[in-house]
Design an enzyme around this catalytic site. Structure first.
Site, mmCIF file in Angstrom:
data_model
loop_
_atom_site.group_PDB
_atom_site.id
_atom_site.type_symbol
_atom_site.label_atom_id
_atom_site.label_comp_id
_atom_site.label_asym_id
_atom_site.label_seq_id
_atom_site.Cartn_x
_atom_site.Cartn_y
_atom_site.Cartn_z
ATOM 1 N N PRO A 154 0.828 -1.209 0.000
ATOM 2 C CA PRO A 154 0.000 0.000 0.000
ATOM 3 C C PRO A 154 0.862 1.257 0.000
ATOM 4 C CG PRO A 154 -0.713 -1.564 1.694
ATOM 5 C CD PRO A 154 0.598 -2.056 1.179
ATOM 6 N N PRO A 155 0.293 2.391 -0.368
ATOM 7 C CA PRO A 155 1.061 3.646 -0.356
ATOM 8 C C PRO A 155 1.581 3.972 1.041
ATOM 9 C CG PRO A 155 -0.995 3.915 -1.563
ATOM 10 C CD PRO A 155 -1.063 2.579 -0.915
ATOM 11 N N THR B 240 4.157 2.591 2.663
ATOM 12 C CA THR B 240 4.741 1.505 3.458
ATOM 13 C C THR B 240 6.256 1.453 3.363
ATOM 14 O OG1 THR B 240 4.206 0.038 1.590
ATOM 15 C CG2 THR B 240 2.714 0.015 3.478
ATOM 16 N N LYS C 86 8.365 1.668 0.247
ATOM 17 C CA LYS C 86 8.974 0.982 -0.911
ATOM 18 C C LYS C 86 10.202 1.740 -1.414
ATOM 19 C CE LYS C 86 4.986 1.076 -3.056
ATOM 20 N NZ LYS C 86 4.076 1.481 -1.962
ATOM 21 N N THR C 87 10.078 3.049 -1.593
ATOM 22 C CA THR C 87 11.215 3.851 -2.056
ATOM 23 C C THR C 87 12.320 3.878 -1.011
ATOM 24 O OG1 THR C 87 9.697 5.232 -3.347
ATOM 25 C CG2 THR C 87 11.888 6.120 -2.908
ATOM 26 N N GLU D 221 -23.135 10.407 19.653
ATOM 27 C CA GLU D 221 -21.846 9.779 19.960
ATOM 28 C C GLU D 221 -21.932 8.926 21.224
ATOM 29 O OE1 GLU D 221 -19.531 9.738 17.848
ATOM 30 O OE2 GLU D 221 -20.465 11.208 16.523
ATOM 31 N N ASP E 257 -22.919 6.728 8.887
ATOM 32 C CA ASP E 257 -23.003 5.452 9.614
ATOM 33 C C ASP E 257 -23.843 4.447 8.839
ATOM 34 O OD1 ASP E 257 -21.527 6.529 11.704
ATOM 35 O OD2 ASP E 257 -23.314 7.283 12.729
#
Length: 610
Positions: free
Chosen positions: A203-204, A206, A208-209, A425, A500
């Site tokens: 996923p973005p 995480t 990688k680069t 809430e 919701d």
């Protein structure tokens, strides 16, 4: 062309400005009167001449009254002889001041050349200025097929595996690549082939680069990185040319690493009906495939690529011999999140009582980039509050800011809306506390954040990769808690529960169609088509009949109805607790975990099964 006209306009404006300055500085002077030699002799004899300056054959004469006149003498004859020849008396000649001005050759040539060359110099400079951009465009045309590679080889800010928290299995996979770059002979002697391409998937955010840079840092080899989108241009063949240049550059610097970020920009599956068979993107992909096949056995170049959409990549790109090693980077668990927080807070002054473990518990689903942003936001909040160090509350505040957006404390709402939000809430929190399989409540707030008028933060006790049906049912009941609370207290409902209801409906449909948790049995419904449009699925095939579709809708409705009934049951039994929580929320606006559970402790709330 736009830049050309802009520069041309500037050149014209500069020339006009110079002309204006010169014209203002230049004052028109009346030229001296010219007199004949006879007239000059008469004035000398009558003692009207003060000084004569001889400049070649030109006589610059200054009279006694200050007036200046000009005269000429005969060529080749001295001024004294000329005056005597015309009858000037010796007495008048002795009273006269005569000086001879040497005619400098430099001034002579300047007087000749400047009027001729200056206009040519100005015109030439103007054309040089105008054509400068044109020459730049020509140079770009010659380098258009060159890849815009950015290399890192000096390693001043070297990144190693120690700078990458978590990802233990991913780092183990990549350690083999590092060892091959350092000691290739021991692999080649035994006949082993190191993977030519390594695909980093996840996923973005995480890392990688960051992990690719860590491989280069560990191996101490040149690291070239480029985004896959930079290969593709509007002109046919440019992408393939840049691909060849990128691989050739990496080979010249071998051993080296070539990192292609977001490779799905050019590596998506071919034949998807986009652009035809001669699409520029497909030609670029074909060239990448050819270059990776063309690697010599002894070529010490490793191609790393990163993507968060491995499902859309072309099969030819993933076959053995190309990107045949795939490394999965998952979202960090609670222990890894704590390690990442420690790394990103190294150079930041944290107070001694800051507990990063509690922060890690509050951030399930956060990526490494999210956690880095979280610590940075906490530092900004500390500065905003005039603090020299980061406190625990700054980090907690930044968690909610990253998740939901900044607090909108200036938003003016009526007391009635504030009370409705508090009951809404409180309904979520009380239902969560009253269910056995629900996650604990960590915080309740009626302060607006982002698009939310209020929120209830509940987090699991431990990391979960699997989820049971009873846990899903508890989640559904908690989602319906706000809706049920409004209807129970006011006998009416508001738009506050719209999100919701949307989330509950989506979850209920997943339980039926994907997870097989309904009374329709262990079967999934619906099949995604293998049609790719800009990297996304564009249709889902309905592989069931209309009667089954009706049954699916009935099951979804049953899940929602049962969840609503469960929420109403808990809130009806504990209406006093609901009222107390809502009243406290109206007063304080925010309730932390300890405050909430101390409030409901006196009511002896026993958890139910959803």
């Amino acid at each position: 062309m736009k830049i050309f006209y802009k520069n041309f306009l500037w050149a014209i404006l500069i020339l006009l400005s110079l002309s204006l300055v010169v014209s203002l500085a230049y004052q028109i002077q009346k030229p001296p009167a010219e007199v004949g030699i006879t007239d000059l002799v008469n004035r000398v004899n009558s003692n009207q001449v003060k000084e004569i300056i001889v400049n070649g054959e030109i006589l610059d004469v200054t009279l006694v009254d200050g007036e200046k006149v000009v005269s000429k003498k005969e060529v080749g004859v001295g001024i004294t002889q000329t005056l005597v020849n015309y009858g000037v008396t010796p007495d008048s000649l002795t009273k006269l001041s005569i000086s001879v001005k040497e005619d400098s050759s430099l001034s002579f040539w300047l007087s000749v050349l400047i009027p001729t060359l200056l206009p040519l110099i100005i015109i030439g400079a103007m054309f040089w200025f105008i054509t400068k951009q044109a020459r730049g465009g020509i140079n770009q045309a010659f380098t258009f097929g060159k890849a815009n590679l950015r290399g890192i080889s000096n390693f001043k800010d070297k990144v190693t595996f120690n700078d990458v928290a978590g990802l233990k299995e991913a780092k183990e996979e990549l350690e083999e690549v590092v060892d091959f770059l350092k000691n290739p002979d021991k692999y080649l002697d035994i006949g082993a082939k190191i993977p030519r391409g390594v695909l980093l998937m996840g996923p973005p955010g995480t890392g990688k680069t960051l992990l690719a840079r860590a491989v280069a840092g560990e191996a101490n080899v040149p690291f070239f990185h480029i985004s896959a989108s930079e290969f593709v241009e509007m002109f046919v063949g440019v992408g393939a040319s840049r691909t060849r240049d990128a691989f050739a550059t990496a080979k010249r610097a071998a051993p080296s690493i070539l990192f292609i970020d977001e490779i799905d920009a050019v590596g998506r599956e071919r034949g998807a009906g986009l652009g035809g068979g001669h699409d520029e993107r497909e030609q670029t992909l074909n060239q990448i495939l050819v270059e990776m096949d063309g690697f010599d056995r002894n070529t010490r170049v490793i191609v790393l690529a990163a993507t968060n959409r491995p499902d859309v990549l072309d099969a030819a790109l993933l076959r053995p011999g190309r990107f045949d090693r795939r490394v999965l980077l998952d979202l960090p668990d609670v222990k890894e999140r704590e390690e990442i927080l420690k790394i990103h807070s190294r150079n930041k002054p944290l107070e001694k009582n800051v507990d990063l473990k509690n922060v890690a518990v509050r951030t399930p689903g956060f990526s490494g980039a999210d956690l880095a942003n979280l610590i940075n936001e906490a530092a900004i909040l500390a500065v905003k509050h005039g603090q020299k160090s980061i406190k625990q509350e700054h980090i907690y505040e930044s968690v909610e800011k990253v998740m939901l957006g900044p607090a909108r404390k200036s938003r003016i709402i009526s007391e009635k809306e504030k009370e409705i939000t508090a009951y809404h809430e409180a309904g979520h929190a009380l239902v969560a506390a009253g269910l056995k399989d629900s996650d604990p409540v960590h915080k309740i707030s009626i302060v607006s954040r982002g698009m939310a008028g209020g929120y209830t933060l509940k987090l699991p006790l431990e990391e979960r990769r699997l989820k049971t049906k009873s846990q899903f049912l508890s989640d559904l009941a908690v989602m319906m808690g706000g809706y049920a609370s409004e209807k129970l207290v006011y006998g009416d409902i508001t738009t506050g529960a719209s999100n919701d209801l949307k989330e509950a409906s989506n979850l209920a449909r997943l339980l039926v169609t994907r997870f097989g948790m309904s009374e329709l049995g262990p079967i999934t419904f619906g099949k995604s088509e293998d049609l790719i449009f800009l990297g996304r699925e564009i249709s889902t095939q309905q592989n069931y009949s209309e009667s089954v579709a009706t049954s699916i809708d009935e099951e979804v409705k049953k899940f929602i109805t049962n969840a609503y009934k469960t929420a109403v049951k808990i809130l009806t039994l504990r209406r006093d607790a609901l009222k107390k929580i809502a009243k406290t929320l109206v007063e304080k606006e925010i309730l932390e975990q300890e405050e909430f559970y101390s409030l409901i402790k006196e009511f002896n709330l026993k958890p139910l099964k959803a």
